[in-house]
Design a protein around this motif. Sequence first.
Motif, PDB file in Angstrom:
ATOM      1  N   ILE A   5      36.686  49.468  36.626  1.00 14.67           N
ATOM      2  CA  ILE A   5      37.840  48.930  35.914  1.00 14.67           C
ATOM      3  C   ILE A   5      37.251  47.924  34.939  1.00 14.67           C
ATOM      4  CG2 ILE A   5      39.977  47.610  36.095  1.00 14.67           C
ATOM      5  CD1 ILE A   5      40.063  48.561  39.066  1.00 14.67           C
ATOM      6  N   SER A   6      37.487  48.081  33.680  1.00 15.16           N
ATOM      7  CA  SER A   6      36.774  47.301  32.671  1.00 15.16           C
ATOM      8  C   SER A   6      37.330  45.890  32.505  1.00 15.16           C
ATOM      9  CB  SER A   6      36.824  48.044  31.339  1.00 15.16           C
ATOM     10  OG  SER A   6      36.133  47.318  30.374  1.00 15.16           O
ATOM     11  N   ILE A   7      36.740  44.927  33.237  1.00 10.62           N
ATOM     12  CA  ILE A   7      37.181  43.542  33.089  1.00 10.62           C
ATOM     13  C   ILE A   7      36.782  42.999  31.722  1.00 10.62           C
ATOM     14  CG2 ILE A   7      37.221  43.088  35.571  1.00 10.62           C
ATOM     15  CD1 ILE A   7      34.632  41.504  35.254  1.00 10.62           C
ATOM     16  N   CYS A  29      47.234  44.845  35.495  1.00 15.59           N
ATOM     17  CA  CYS A  29      46.118  44.845  36.430  1.00 15.59           C
ATOM     18  C   CYS A  29      46.295  43.698  37.421  1.00 15.59           C
ATOM     19  CB  CYS A  29      44.813  44.736  35.651  1.00 15.59           C
ATOM     20  SG  CYS A  29      43.428  45.299  36.608  1.00 15.59           S
ATOM     21  N   LYS A  30      47.139  43.914  38.404  1.00 11.44           N
ATOM     22  CA  LYS A  30      47.538  42.840  39.317  1.00 11.44           C
ATOM     23  C   LYS A  30      46.407  42.356  40.220  1.00 11.44           C
ATOM     24  CE  LYS A  30      52.286  44.236  39.195  1.00 11.44           C
ATOM     25  NZ  LYS A  30      53.127  45.317  39.549  1.00 11.44           N
ATOM     26  N   GLU A  31      45.369  43.173  40.434  1.00 12.26           N
ATOM     27  CA  GLU A  31      44.283  42.750  41.313  1.00 12.26           C
ATOM     28  C   GLU A  31      43.292  41.821  40.626  1.00 12.26           C
ATOM     29  OE1 GLU A  31      43.010  46.599  39.373  1.00 12.26           O
ATOM     30  OE2 GLU A  31      44.826  45.892  40.315  1.00 12.26           O
ATOM     31  N   MET A  32      43.565  41.465  39.389  1.00 15.60           N
ATOM     32  CA  MET A  32      42.681  40.568  38.653  1.00 15.60           C
ATOM     33  C   MET A  32      43.418  39.289  38.270  1.00 15.60           C
ATOM     34  SD  MET A  32      40.527  43.034  36.205  1.00 15.60           S
ATOM     35  CE  MET A  32      39.786  44.521  36.831  1.00 15.60           C
ATOM     36  N   GLN A  33      42.641  38.214  38.090  1.00 11.79           N
ATOM     37  CA  GLN A  33      43.189  36.950  37.618  1.00 11.79           C
ATOM     38  C   GLN A  33      42.829  36.797  36.146  1.00 11.79           C
ATOM     39  OE1 GLN A  33      41.093  34.845  40.971  1.00 11.79           O
ATOM     40  NE2 GLN A  33      42.850  33.482  40.664  1.00 11.79           N
ATOM     41  N   PHE A  34      43.778  36.259  35.362  1.00 13.52           N
ATOM     42  CA  PHE A  34      43.593  36.110  33.927  1.00 13.52           C
ATOM     43  C   PHE A  34      43.874  34.689  33.484  1.00 13.52           C
ATOM     44  CE2 PHE A  34      45.008  40.415  34.696  1.00 13.52           C
ATOM     45  CZ  PHE A  34      44.254  41.181  33.837  1.00 13.52           C
ATOM     46  N   PHE A 101      39.881  32.026  23.889  1.00 13.04           N
ATOM     47  CA  PHE A 101      39.046  32.529  24.973  1.00 13.04           C
ATOM     48  C   PHE A 101      39.892  33.136  26.075  1.00 13.04           C
ATOM     49  CE2 PHE A 101      39.709  28.069  26.220  1.00 13.04           C
ATOM     50  CZ  PHE A 101      40.042  28.173  27.564  1.00 13.04           C
ATOM     51  N   ALA A 102      39.293  34.076  26.787  1.00 12.52           N
ATOM     52  CA  ALA A 102      39.939  34.682  27.944  1.00 12.52           C
ATOM     53  C   ALA A 102      38.925  34.767  29.068  1.00 12.52           C
ATOM     54  CB  ALA A 102      40.480  36.068  27.620  1.00 12.52           C
ATOM     55  N   ILE A 103      39.405  34.540  30.268  1.00 13.41           N
ATOM     56  CA  ILE A 103      38.602  34.700  31.469  1.00 13.41           C
ATOM     57  C   ILE A 103      39.325  35.726  32.338  1.00 13.41           C
ATOM     58  CG2 ILE A 103      37.594  33.580  33.495  1.00 13.41           C
ATOM     59  CD1 ILE A 103      38.088  30.882  32.008  1.00 13.41           C
ATOM     60  N   VAL A 104      38.570  36.697  32.853  1.00  9.79           N
ATOM     61  CA  VAL A 104      39.127  37.685  33.764  1.00  9.79           C
ATOM     62  C   VAL A 104      38.233  37.722  34.995  1.00  9.79           C
ATOM     63  CG1 VAL A 104      39.727  40.114  34.122  1.00  9.79           C
ATOM     64  CG2 VAL A 104      40.078  39.072  31.879  1.00  9.79           C
ATOM     65  N   ARG A 105      38.829  37.611  36.164  1.00 10.62           N
ATOM     66  CA  ARG A 105      38.087  37.669  37.419  1.00 10.62           C
ATOM     67  C   ARG A 105      38.685  38.762  38.292  1.00 10.62           C
ATOM     68  NH1 ARG A 105      36.774  32.933  41.837  1.00 10.62           N
ATOM     69  NH2 ARG A 105      36.094  34.354  43.469  1.00 10.62           N
ATOM     70  N   GLU A 114      31.208  45.803  46.402  1.00  7.70           N
ATOM     71  CA  GLU A 114      30.398  45.450  45.224  1.00  7.70           C
ATOM     72  C   GLU A 114      30.677  44.017  44.780  1.00  7.70           C
ATOM     73  OE1 GLU A 114      27.979  47.072  43.895  1.00  7.70           O
ATOM     74  OE2 GLU A 114      28.222  48.993  44.885  1.00  7.70           O
ATOM     75  N   GLY A 115      31.740  43.425  45.304  1.00  5.49           N
ATOM     76  CA  GLY A 115      32.034  42.024  45.030  1.00  5.49           C
ATOM     77  C   GLY A 115      32.843  41.775  43.770  1.00  5.49           C
ATOM     78  N   GLU A 116      33.151  40.497  43.589  1.00  8.43           N
ATOM     79  CA  GLU A 116      33.921  40.055  42.429  1.00  8.43           C
ATOM     80  C   GLU A 116      32.999  39.768  41.250  1.00  8.43           C
ATOM     81  OE1 GLU A 116      37.781  37.637  42.979  1.00  8.43           O
ATOM     82  OE2 GLU A 116      36.332  36.846  44.421  1.00  8.43           O
ATOM     83  N   TRP A 117      33.559  39.947  40.069  1.00  8.28           N
ATOM     84  CA  TRP A 117      32.853  39.683  38.819  1.00  8.28           C
ATOM     85  C   TRP A 117      33.756  38.836  37.947  1.00  8.28           C
ATOM     86  CZ3 TRP A 117      28.160  42.250  37.078  1.00  8.28           C
ATOM     87  CH2 TRP A 117      27.553  43.010  38.074  1.00  8.28           C
ATOM     88  N   ILE A 118      33.158  38.187  36.948  1.00  9.35           N
ATOM     89  CA  ILE A 118      33.929  37.353  36.026  1.00  9.35           C
ATOM     90  C   ILE A 118      33.499  37.679  34.598  1.00  9.35           C
ATOM     91  CG2 ILE A 118      32.365  35.355  36.074  1.00  9.35           C
ATOM     92  CD1 ILE A 118      35.110  33.690  36.329  1.00  9.35           C
TER      93      ILE A 118
END
Length: 145
Positions: A5-7, A29-34, A101-105, A114-118
């Motif tokens: 899923i392309s963060i 994309c509810k499983e991500m924080q923005f 700027f935008a941050i996506v986690r 595979e863990g979380e990415w930011i």
Amino acid sequence: MTEQISIGKYATLLTITDEQTAKQLMPQCKEMQFLVGKIGTMSLNKIIASVETAARREGIISESHYRETHALYHAILEAVNGITRGELSIGEIMRTVGLRFAIVRGYPYKDVGEGEWIAVSLYGTIGAPIKGKEHETIGLGINHI
């Protein structure tokens, strides 16, 4: 790569679209924080500080987990590398930036092991500190937490 899923794509879209469109993208994309914000400065330190402060304030990263701050820091530096064309300085060489700027986690792989990415995306203008002498710029950084 098909399982990803392309963060980075979401982060970039959030920086290059208007706020109304960005709000429409975020719930997809509810499983991500923005998080989306703005910064204007002649200081690299202020870019880093603004993005980190916003991420902490909005709960994207935890102050008590150094690995989260560390991952964000490297994602910011990678994005700044893009906007400055590899020259990690702004004010010292008489450049100023006006950035969104935008941050996506989140979990970019179907296997959550595979863990979380930011991801951090920066988009806006860079140039001489004279109105009308700037040009567009964009940068993206992605790091695992």
